[in-house]
Design a protein around this motif. Structure first.
Motif, PDB file in Angstrom:
ATOM      1  N   ILE A   1       2.759   0.402   1.292  1.00  0.00           N
ATOM      2  CA  ILE A   1       2.334  -0.935   0.874  1.00  0.00           C
ATOM      3  C   ILE A   1       3.553  -1.845   0.745  1.00  0.00           C
ATOM      4  CG2 ILE A   1       0.218  -0.327  -0.384  1.00  0.00           C
ATOM      5  CD1 ILE A   1       1.848  -0.517  -2.958  1.00  0.00           C
ATOM      6  N   ASP A   2       3.270  -3.144   0.731  1.00  0.00           N
ATOM      7  CA  ASP A   2       4.325  -4.144   0.531  1.00  0.00           C
ATOM      8  C   ASP A   2       4.517  -4.286  -0.979  1.00  0.00           C
ATOM      9  OD1 ASP A   2       5.578  -6.608  -0.052  1.00  0.00           O
ATOM     10  OD2 ASP A   2       4.867  -7.498   1.826  1.00  0.00           O
ATOM     11  N   GLU A   3       5.664  -3.835  -1.479  1.00  0.00           N
ATOM     12  CA  GLU A   3       5.886  -3.767  -2.920  1.00  0.00           C
ATOM     13  C   GLU A   3       5.779  -5.134  -3.597  1.00  0.00           C
ATOM     14  OE1 GLU A   3       9.818  -2.470  -4.142  1.00  0.00           O
ATOM     15  OE2 GLU A   3       8.971  -1.515  -5.923  1.00  0.00           O
ATOM     16  N   LYS A   4       6.535  -6.099  -3.086  1.00  0.00           N
ATOM     17  CA  LYS A   4       6.560  -7.413  -3.730  1.00  0.00           C
ATOM     18  C   LYS A   4       5.157  -8.032  -3.758  1.00  0.00           C
ATOM     19  CE  LYS A   4       8.230 -12.095  -2.852  1.00  0.00           C
ATOM     20  NZ  LYS A   4       9.092 -12.973  -2.062  1.00  0.00           N
ATOM     21  N   ALA A   5       4.493  -8.028  -2.596  1.00  0.00           N
ATOM     22  CA  ALA A   5       3.175  -8.657  -2.514  1.00  0.00           C
ATOM     23  C   ALA A   5       2.173  -7.950  -3.428  1.00  0.00           C
ATOM     24  CB  ALA A   5       2.683  -8.655  -1.066  1.00  0.00           C
TER      25      ALA A   5
END
Ligand code: PBG
Length: 332
Positions: free
Chosen positions: A296-300
């Motif tokens: 997954i995209d951590e920041k998002a």
């Protein structure tokens, strides 16, 4: 007029960023964040926490510049959790109210350096008991309520005396909010706030935290189900919260975070008290592990999670992701 297609096209208000921004229903900013930190005795120390990749336990001198930088970027408050050496743990947990203990001296040092940073301290005995339980146990291992409350009250007073802005009882004993409030009023701590973990569930998502504070091996597989709430329950949370409000809580915590937002949403409409949520260690480690594998995209994902807390009705969120979020918000 009845709304129907094509007069109503829901996608119109989603068609460009400017309109999405204008119709956005909730907001999230650095103002909503509380940073939980683990503190070690001694000097010049930092130790990685194995079950929480990217997170560390720090001695106070090492932690100071870190929280200083975050405070400068707008961080309002931290929540302190101590790692207490084995030699200081005991059956009666008396180290919990040592006026020169780790938490008490950390509060003094941090307050001196950053007088405007809110300091939240944990009221519970698990760092101090040999059993790893949040209270004093009898010979059967049962956590004794009233005996524990009297120690918690001394602990809370010692934190207030050290300069803590908010004490946060996370122990789930009955009657502790009233006992602490009475002691605060009696000793003229009229403005020391009580953030009650009013609805704290017996959750498996606390696992990495117990590693971080070295309490899991002491607990030795014994559970906290005789004081923390059954995760199957909803109405019971209302009862707990109602009691704590009447006993003198200023704010409440519902814990854990994301899997329990249904409780937040229900409570929000029932009580007019600020609600904080705790995005707990297991939730941190789940997102982190998936991010480390590029699943997954951590920041998002983390920013999305923060909006979910706000959407459910939380006023603020305790999250280990605080430093990362502050950096992301800064670069947006
Ligand atoms: C204990 C305490 C716990 C957490 C905060 N205070 C663990 C427990 O109840 O065993 C958990 C926080 C987290 O998992 O991040 N008083």
């Amino acid at each position: 007029m009845k709304k129907s297609y094509p007069n109503t096209r829901m996608r119109r208000n989603r068609s460009a960023k400017f309109i999405r921004n204008l119709v956005r229903e909730t907001s999230f900013s650095v103002d909503d964040l509380i940073y939980p930190v683990f503190i070690l005795p001694g000097k010049n120390k930092e130790e990685p926490i194995k079950s929480m990749p990217g997170k560390k336990r720090y001695s106070v001198d090492t932690l100071l510049p870190i929280i200083g930088r975050l405070h400068k970027k707008g961080l309002n408050a931290i929540a302190i959790f101590p790692i207490i050496g084995k030699e200081k743990k005991s059956k009666d947990a008396k180290e919990a109210f040592n006026s020169r203990g780790l938490v008490q001296s950390a509060v003094k040092k941090i307050k001196k350096e950053y007088p405007n940073l809110g300091i939240i301290t944990d009221i519970a005995l698990d760092p101090y008991t040999l059993s790893g339980h949040d209270g004093i146990i009898d010979s059967n291992g049962y956590v004794l309520n009233d005996k524990t409350v009297s120690v918690l009250t001394k602990q809370a007073l010692s934190h207030a005396e050290a300069g803590a802005d908010i004490v946060a009882p996370s122990d789930m004993m009955d009657g502790r909010i009233l006992a602490i409030r009475k002691a605060f009023e009696k000793n003229k701590f009229h403005n020391t706030k009580i953030l009650s973990y009013a609805a704290k569930y017996a959750s498996n998502f606390y696992g990495p935290f117990r590693d971080a504070v070295d309490s899991s091996k002491n607990l030795n597989d014994s559970s906290k189900e005789t004081y923390q709430m059954d995760f199957a329950n909803i109405s019971e949370a209302s009862l707990e919260i109602n009691l704590d409000i009447n006993e003198g809580a200023d704010m409440i915590i519902i814990k854990p975070g994301l899997p329990y937002l249904d409780i937040v949403a229900k409570i929000k409409n029932k009580f007019s008290i600020p609600i904080f949520s705790y995005h707990v260690s297991g939730e941190y480690s789940m997102i982190k592990s998936a991010a480390l594998k590029n699943y997954i995209d951590e920041k998002a994902s983390v920013l999305e999670a923060m909006y979910c807390f706000k959407r459910a009705g939380c006023n603020a969120v305790l999250t280990y992701y605080t430093p990362e979020i502050i950096k992301w918000l800064d670069s947006n």
